[in-house]
Design an enzyme around this catalytic site. Structure first.
Site, mmCIF file in Angstrom:
data_model
loop_
_atom_site.group_PDB
_atom_site.id
_atom_site.type_symbol
_atom_site.label_atom_id
_atom_site.label_comp_id
_atom_site.label_asym_id
_atom_site.label_seq_id
_atom_site.Cartn_x
_atom_site.Cartn_y
_atom_site.Cartn_z
ATOM 1 N N LEU A 1 -47.906 64.189 76.269
ATOM 2 C CA LEU A 1 -47.584 64.405 74.855
ATOM 3 C C LEU A 1 -46.498 65.459 74.672
ATOM 4 O O LEU A 1 -46.436 66.443 75.398
ATOM 5 C CB LEU A 1 -48.849 64.839 74.103
ATOM 6 C CG LEU A 1 -50.020 63.854 74.184
ATOM 7 C CD1 LEU A 1 -51.198 64.362 73.362
ATOM 8 C CD2 LEU A 1 -49.614 62.454 73.726
ATOM 9 N N GLY B 1 -43.916 56.169 66.397
ATOM 10 C CA GLY B 1 -42.618 56.827 66.249
ATOM 11 C C GLY B 1 -41.511 55.815 65.995
ATOM 12 O O GLY B 1 -41.496 54.728 66.593
ATOM 13 N N HIS C 1 -45.118 63.191 69.588
ATOM 14 C CA HIS C 1 -46.502 62.712 69.417
ATOM 15 C C HIS C 1 -47.252 63.612 68.431
ATOM 16 O O HIS C 1 -48.005 63.132 67.585
ATOM 17 C CB HIS C 1 -47.260 62.742 70.748
ATOM 18 C CG HIS C 1 -46.695 61.847 71.806
ATOM 19 N ND1 HIS C 1 -46.061 62.326 72.911
ATOM 20 C CD2 HIS C 1 -46.697 60.495 71.921
ATOM 21 C CE1 HIS C 1 -45.681 61.315 73.683
ATOM 22 N NE2 HIS C 1 -46.060 60.196 73.105
ATOM 23 N N SER D 1 -38.856 62.313 74.452
ATOM 24 C CA SER D 1 -39.460 61.167 75.138
ATOM 25 C C SER D 1 -40.215 61.711 76.343
ATOM 26 O O SER D 1 -39.747 62.664 76.985
ATOM 27 C CB SER D 1 -38.354 60.214 75.621
ATOM 28 O OG SER D 1 -38.849 59.355 76.626
ATOM 29 N N SER D 2 -41.329 61.100 76.657
ATOM 30 C CA SER D 2 -42.066 61.526 77.853
ATOM 31 C C SER D 2 -41.197 61.336 79.091
ATOM 32 O O SER D 2 -41.343 62.037 80.084
ATOM 33 C CB SER D 2 -43.361 60.727 77.997
ATOM 34 O OG SER D 2 -44.132 60.891 76.827
#
Ligand code: PAF
Length: 279
Positions: free
Chosen positions: A33, A147, A37, A185-186
């Site tokens: 996260l 998102g 998020h 972004s992860s």
């Protein structure tokens, strides 16, 4: 904060919450996260009485040569952050719980699901639609939060919800960016310092196009070429740069307010996406 790993227990917990009058909000995630998020969680907290967050790295939405094994898994940190945000329930099933042996039913959203990321990642959106359909059935939320960075995903899920009469409102939330403009972004975790700097070209290409639109250029081909040029100049491999209808994801000739301008590009081995909706 309650952590549930069984689908059946999650169903019971959510049924009980709804029976007690709770308005449930669901934030589906794959974990790792970040502030993006957490912005979904905060929006859900503002609009719902109980927020459920799912953390599940969904194998079905990864292609055979994609980063499923490598995808960051940071469950403990994620839970700490969610607890701080006042989340009521975390649903964190194992893959065998979501897809027990013999499970063969999938949800595939034709046409729209084969465009943009769906074109370059065959089967990706069927994986997303299947897991989100299951999560919506398990949780039964009044609202579910996604998102806007994954604009194509949002279009696919809106179509699924409409076509299959899911009784849920999908809420699209604004893209959250780092101070220099890179969309969170992860997968940004994969970038080296040099790649992180190169990745800014993605935001830059969109900013160039946005400015041209604001100054009156509406021809989609001209705009797309200009955006691509920025990425080419930095040596980024472009997967797509497109101006499309935000619901159907079909290309447009003329950009009008609400047109989705979206890009996917490779920075080294990492594929990143970003977009904006034309004013
Ligand atoms: O956007 C994501 O993180 C995933 O695609 C989602 C919606 C959680 C489904 O696995």
């Amino acid at each position: 904060m309650r952590i549930v790993t069984s689908a059946q227990e999650m169903q019971w917990v959510c049924r009980e919450l709804r029976g007690g009058g709770a308005v449930l909000g669901l934030v589906p995630t794959m974990g790792a996260l970040h502030e993006g998020h957490l912005s979904l969680v905060r929006r859900a907290r503002g609009e719902c009485s109980v927020v459920a967050v799912s953390i599940f790295v969904n194998p079905l939405q990864f292609g055979p040569h994609e980063d499923f094994a490598q995808y960051p898994r940071t469950f403990k940190e994620d839970c700490r952050a969610l607890e701080r945000e006042g989340v009521g329930v975390v649903f964190a099933p194992e893959a065998e719980e979501m897809y027990p042996a013999g499970a063969v039913t999938t949800v595939s959203v034709a046409e729209v699901g084969d465009r943009l990321d769906g074109a370059s990642r065959p089967g990706h959106f069927a994986g997303v639609a299947t897991v989100v359909a299951k999560l919506l059935h398990i949780v039964g939320p009044a609202r579910a939060y996604f998102g806007q960075k994954d604009a194509a995903q949002l279009a696919v899920l809106r179509r699924m919800v409409r076509d299959l009469n899911f009784d849920v409102k999908l809420v699209g939330c604004a893209i959250v960016r780092d101070a220099d403009g890179l969309a969170l972004s992860s997968r940004n975790r994969y970038l080296s310092a040099e790649e992180r700097a190169l990745a800014l070209a993605i935001r830059c290409s969109l900013a160039v196009v946005e400015k041209m639109i604001d100054e009156g250029t509406r021809d989609a081909d001209v705009l797309v070429c200009a955006g691509r040029r920025v990425l080419d100049a930095e040596g980024l491999r472009v997967d797509y740069f497109a101006a499309v209808d935000a619901d159907t994801l079909l290309p447009v000739q003329t950009v009008t307010p609400g047109t989705l301008v979206a890009v996917a590009a490779w920075v080294g081995a990492t594929r990143l996406i970003d977009n904006f909706l034309a004013r």
